[in-house]
Design a protein around this motif. Sequence first.
Motif, PDB file in Angstrom:
ATOM      1  N   PRO A   1       0.826  -1.221   0.000  1.00  0.00           N
ATOM      2  CA  PRO A   1       0.000   0.000   0.000  1.00  0.00           C
ATOM      3  C   PRO A   1       0.854   1.263   0.000  1.00  0.00           C
ATOM      4  O   PRO A   1       2.027   1.241   0.387  1.00  0.00           O
ATOM      5  CB  PRO A   1      -0.795  -0.130   1.306  1.00  0.00           C
ATOM      6  CG  PRO A   1       0.095  -0.936   2.197  1.00  0.00           C
ATOM      7  CD  PRO A   1       0.794  -1.918   1.298  1.00  0.00           C
ATOM      8  N   VAL A   2       0.252   2.362  -0.432  1.00  0.00           N
ATOM      9  CA  VAL A   2       0.915   3.663  -0.390  1.00  0.00           C
ATOM     10  C   VAL A   2      -0.016   4.658   0.306  1.00  0.00           C
ATOM     11  O   VAL A   2      -1.239   4.534   0.223  1.00  0.00           O
ATOM     12  CB  VAL A   2       1.282   4.176  -1.797  1.00  0.00           C
ATOM     13  CG1 VAL A   2       2.282   3.240  -2.458  1.00  0.00           C
ATOM     14  CG2 VAL A   2       0.042   4.318  -2.665  1.00  0.00           C
ATOM     15  N   PRO A   3       0.529   5.655   1.000  1.00  0.00           N
ATOM     16  CA  PRO A   3      -0.326   6.667   1.640  1.00  0.00           C
ATOM     17  C   PRO A   3      -1.118   7.462   0.607  1.00  0.00           C
ATOM     18  O   PRO A   3      -0.713   7.581  -0.557  1.00  0.00           O
ATOM     19  CB  PRO A   3       0.677   7.564   2.372  1.00  0.00           C
ATOM     20  CG  PRO A   3       1.926   6.744   2.492  1.00  0.00           C
ATOM     21  CD  PRO A   3       1.950   5.865   1.284  1.00  0.00           C
ATOM     22  N   ALA A   4      -2.225   8.033   1.047  1.00  0.00           N
ATOM     23  CA  ALA A   4      -3.072   8.807   0.140  1.00  0.00           C
ATOM     24  C   ALA A   4      -2.343  10.018  -0.426  1.00  0.00           C
ATOM     25  O   ALA A   4      -2.651  10.468  -1.537  1.00  0.00           O
ATOM     26  CB  ALA A   4      -4.339   9.248   0.875  1.00  0.00           C
ATOM     27  N   THR A   5      -1.371  10.541   0.316  1.00  0.00           N
ATOM     28  CA  THR A   5      -0.637  11.729  -0.138  1.00  0.00           C
ATOM     29  C   THR A   5       0.484  11.408  -1.116  1.00  0.00           C
ATOM     30  O   THR A   5       1.117  12.317  -1.655  1.00  0.00           O
ATOM     31  CB  THR A   5      -0.027  12.455   1.072  1.00  0.00           C
ATOM     32  OG1 THR A   5       0.829  11.549   1.772  1.00  0.00           O
ATOM     33  CG2 THR A   5      -1.118  12.965   2.006  1.00  0.00           C
TER      34      THR A   5
ATOM     35  N   PRO B   1       9.971   9.348   3.558  1.00  0.00           N
ATOM     36  CA  PRO B   1      10.476   8.026   3.951  1.00  0.00           C
ATOM     37  C   PRO B   1       9.325   7.153   4.444  1.00  0.00           C
ATOM     38  O   PRO B   1       8.497   7.601   5.246  1.00  0.00           O
ATOM     39  CB  PRO B   1      11.467   8.337   5.079  1.00  0.00           C
ATOM     40  CG  PRO B   1      11.776   9.782   4.944  1.00  0.00           C
ATOM     41  CD  PRO B   1      10.548  10.416   4.396  1.00  0.00           C
ATOM     42  N   LEU B   2       9.273   5.906   3.971  1.00  0.00           N
ATOM     43  CA  LEU B   2       8.147   5.023   4.273  1.00  0.00           C
ATOM     44  C   LEU B   2       8.605   3.731   4.926  1.00  0.00           C
ATOM     45  O   LEU B   2       9.714   3.239   4.676  1.00  0.00           O
ATOM     46  CB  LEU B   2       7.375   4.692   2.994  1.00  0.00           C
ATOM     47  CG  LEU B   2       6.713   5.865   2.254  1.00  0.00           C
ATOM     48  CD1 LEU B   2       6.088   5.378   0.957  1.00  0.00           C
ATOM     49  CD2 LEU B   2       5.681   6.554   3.135  1.00  0.00           C
ATOM     50  N   LEU B   3       7.711   3.168   5.743  1.00  0.00           N
ATOM     51  CA  LEU B   3       7.926   1.876   6.393  1.00  0.00           C
ATOM     52  C   LEU B   3       6.689   1.024   6.196  1.00  0.00           C
ATOM     53  O   LEU B   3       5.567   1.457   6.472  1.00  0.00           O
ATOM     54  CB  LEU B   3       8.191   2.074   7.888  1.00  0.00           C
ATOM     55  CG  LEU B   3       8.115   0.820   8.782  1.00  0.00           C
ATOM     56  CD1 LEU B   3       9.221  -0.166   8.415  1.00  0.00           C
ATOM     57  CD2 LEU B   3       8.194   1.211  10.252  1.00  0.00           C
ATOM     58  N   TRP B   4       6.901  -0.209   5.696  1.00  0.00           N
ATOM     59  CA  TRP B   4       5.838  -1.201   5.595  1.00  0.00           C
ATOM     60  C   TRP B   4       6.108  -2.280   6.653  1.00  0.00           C
ATOM     61  O   TRP B   4       6.932  -3.180   6.439  1.00  0.00           O
ATOM     62  CB  TRP B   4       5.820  -1.834   4.204  1.00  0.00           C
ATOM     63  CG  TRP B   4       5.371  -0.919   3.106  1.00  0.00           C
ATOM     64  CD1 TRP B   4       4.100  -0.738   2.658  1.00  0.00           C
ATOM     65  CD2 TRP B   4       6.193  -0.077   2.266  1.00  0.00           C
ATOM     66  NE1 TRP B   4       4.065   0.154   1.623  1.00  0.00           N
ATOM     67  CE2 TRP B   4       5.331   0.583   1.359  1.00  0.00           C
ATOM     68  CE3 TRP B   4       7.561   0.189   2.223  1.00  0.00           C
ATOM     69  CZ2 TRP B   4       5.809   1.478   0.404  1.00  0.00           C
ATOM     70  CZ3 TRP B   4       8.038   1.094   1.284  1.00  0.00           C
ATOM     71  CH2 TRP B   4       7.171   1.724   0.378  1.00  0.00           C
ATOM     72  N   PRO B   5       5.446  -2.216   7.832  1.00  0.00           N
ATOM     73  CA  PRO B   5       5.715  -3.187   8.903  1.00  0.00           C
ATOM     74  C   PRO B   5       5.080  -4.543   8.612  1.00  0.00           C
ATOM     75  O   PRO B   5       3.905  -4.618   8.275  1.00  0.00           O
ATOM     76  CB  PRO B   5       5.085  -2.527  10.137  1.00  0.00           C
ATOM     77  CG  PRO B   5       4.016  -1.637   9.581  1.00  0.00           C
ATOM     78  CD  PRO B   5       4.472  -1.188   8.227  1.00  0.00           C
ATOM     79  N   VAL B   6       5.869  -5.598   8.740  1.00  0.00           N
ATOM     80  CA  VAL B   6       5.375  -6.928   8.391  1.00  0.00           C
ATOM     81  C   VAL B   6       4.317  -7.414   9.377  1.00  0.00           C
ATOM     82  O   VAL B   6       3.459  -8.230   9.007  1.00  0.00           O
ATOM     83  CB  VAL B   6       6.561  -7.926   8.315  1.00  0.00           C
ATOM     84  CG1 VAL B   6       7.124  -8.198   9.706  1.00  0.00           C
ATOM     85  CG2 VAL B   6       6.139  -9.223   7.621  1.00  0.00           C
ATOM     86  N   ASP B   7       4.346  -6.936  10.627  1.00  0.00           N
ATOM     87  CA  ASP B   7       3.371  -7.405  11.607  1.00  0.00           C
ATOM     88  C   ASP B   7       2.039  -6.668  11.525  1.00  0.00           C
ATOM     89  O   ASP B   7       1.119  -6.955  12.287  1.00  0.00           O
ATOM     90  CB  ASP B   7       3.935  -7.300  13.030  1.00  0.00           C
ATOM     91  CG  ASP B   7       4.363  -5.887  13.397  1.00  0.00           C
ATOM     92  OD1 ASP B   7       4.256  -4.992  12.530  1.00  0.00           O
ATOM     93  OD2 ASP B   7       4.808  -5.683  14.543  1.00  0.00           O
ATOM     94  N   ARG B   8       1.931  -5.711  10.582  1.00  0.00           N
ATOM     95  CA  ARG B   8       0.660  -5.031  10.336  1.00  0.00           C
ATOM     96  C   ARG B   8       0.390  -5.052   8.839  1.00  0.00           C
ATOM     97  O   ARG B   8       0.536  -4.032   8.144  1.00  0.00           O
ATOM     98  CB  ARG B   8       0.689  -3.604  10.879  1.00  0.00           C
ATOM     99  CG  ARG B   8       0.828  -3.549  12.389  1.00  0.00           C
ATOM    100  CD  ARG B   8       0.612  -2.151  12.949  1.00  0.00           C
ATOM    101  NE  ARG B   8       1.623  -1.203  12.510  1.00  0.00           N
ATOM    102  CZ  ARG B   8       2.837  -1.121  13.065  1.00  0.00           C
ATOM    103  NH1 ARG B   8       3.197  -1.954  14.037  1.00  0.00           N
ATOM    104  NH2 ARG B   8       3.702  -0.225  12.631  1.00  0.00           N
ATOM    105  N   PRO B   9       0.004  -6.217   8.314  1.00  0.00           N
ATOM    106  CA  PRO B   9      -0.200  -6.368   6.864  1.00  0.00           C
ATOM    107  C   PRO B   9      -1.194  -5.345   6.327  1.00  0.00           C
ATOM    108  O   PRO B   9      -2.177  -4.996   6.983  1.00  0.00           O
ATOM    109  CB  PRO B   9      -0.749  -7.796   6.735  1.00  0.00           C
ATOM    110  CG  PRO B   9      -0.298  -8.497   7.971  1.00  0.00           C
ATOM    111  CD  PRO B   9      -0.295  -7.452   9.051  1.00  0.00           C
ATOM    112  N   GLY B  10      -0.880  -4.854   5.137  1.00  0.00           N
ATOM    113  CA  GLY B  10      -1.770  -3.904   4.492  1.00  0.00           C
ATOM    114  C   GLY B  10      -1.634  -2.481   4.985  1.00  0.00           C
ATOM    115  O   GLY B  10      -2.448  -1.621   4.633  1.00  0.00           O
ATOM    116  N   THR B  11      -0.598  -2.214   5.785  1.00  0.00           N
ATOM    117  CA  THR B  11      -0.407  -0.857   6.299  1.00  0.00           C
ATOM    118  C   THR B  11       0.939  -0.301   5.851  1.00  0.00           C
ATOM    119  O   THR B  11       1.876  -1.039   5.569  1.00  0.00           O
ATOM    120  CB  THR B  11      -0.469  -0.819   7.840  1.00  0.00           C
ATOM    121  OG1 THR B  11       0.629  -1.582   8.378  1.00  0.00           O
ATOM    122  CG2 THR B  11      -1.780  -1.398   8.336  1.00  0.00           C
ATOM    123  N   VAL B  12       1.010   1.020   5.817  1.00  0.00           N
ATOM    124  CA  VAL B  12       2.239   1.743   5.515  1.00  0.00           C
ATOM    125  C   VAL B  12       2.245   2.993   6.380  1.00  0.00           C
ATOM    126  O   VAL B  12       1.192   3.556   6.681  1.00  0.00           O
ATOM    127  CB  VAL B  12       2.324   2.108   4.019  1.00  0.00           C
ATOM    128  CG1 VAL B  12       1.153   2.959   3.575  1.00  0.00           C
ATOM    129  CG2 VAL B  12       3.637   2.804   3.700  1.00  0.00           C
TER     130      VAL B  12
END
Length: 334
Positions: free
Chosen positions: A134-138, A167-178
């Motif tokens: 996923p990517v943020p809305a902005t 700078p972005l982080l995709w945490p593996v323990d929160r699937p579908g989040t960025v």
Amino acid sequence: MTRTIPNSLLAGLTAGVLTATLGAPGVATAATRPRSATLCTSRPLPMPADVTHGEAWAIDPVGRFVAGRGLRVTGNGSEELLLLWDGPRVSVLPADPSRRVAAVNRYGVVVGSAFVDGAYRPWRYRGGRWEWLPVPATVSQAWPAGINARGDVVGHGSVEESESALPLLWPVDRPGTVEAVGGVATGAAQEIFDDGTIVGTSAGATTLTAWVRRPDGRIDPLTAPGTTRTWLRAAQGDWAVGGAGPAEDQAPIRWNLRTGAPLPVHPGLPAVRDVNARGAVLGDRAVDRDGRLVPLPGAVPGAVTVNAWAIADNGTIVGSLNGSTLRPVRWTGC
């Protein structure tokens, strides 16, 4: 270690400042090979029988998985493929040719970006399946750059409204989040370690600042004497590499992440590509080991150009040799 493909980190960063630095390929000068480096050898990575060209872009810290691309020539032209090596075995990853590899971890999870509908989208490949991140809305488009053993991914997104990068982080323990990397307003995250440490570069209109974000959230700038402009290329273990100084007079530099101290890089290595947990610094044609420059040999007949991209903690290096054909290569003992 995890490694970014050429220019994947650069797109969308503000004011073009990082374009002139992070994407600039090195031209390492050759040096007389030390006697202790006589076992430094290169071997072609195996390719599928119908694949004629290829190159390796990323290697995991352990040195088991390697990711890159290949080219299959058909009667109707050519087809670009993504390749994943697990030791001596090579697999073709079913994907469209717009996908580019950024990094691979020790479990063979691959991340990268793909140009889809006029924008770059981040993806992950694990367990034989592709998934979009996923990517943020902005954010209009995004590029992963690093992945740790857990599967946490970092990179950056392009924020068109402010003409900047986030700078972005995709945490593996929160699937579908960025999420945005806390405490860093602009720029790019380049690597994430197993303990959650993140390193990257902040970008202003005319400035660059390399930084390390500790697991407790503290952010320390990575500085260099005589300049306020620093940028980061890669990091692993206690080490990071990048550059310092104005765009017209950049100097490669290595930092000790425990102390933040800047250290010189061998003068025969004018640009850097990667670093491993032992502090060995990789250029495009040579490696700096404790101040000793070891040129990378071109052992495949017909090869004329050496192009290294990534180094594992055990010293294995991957890249390509370009002569009569472009071949993916693994260097050992260098």
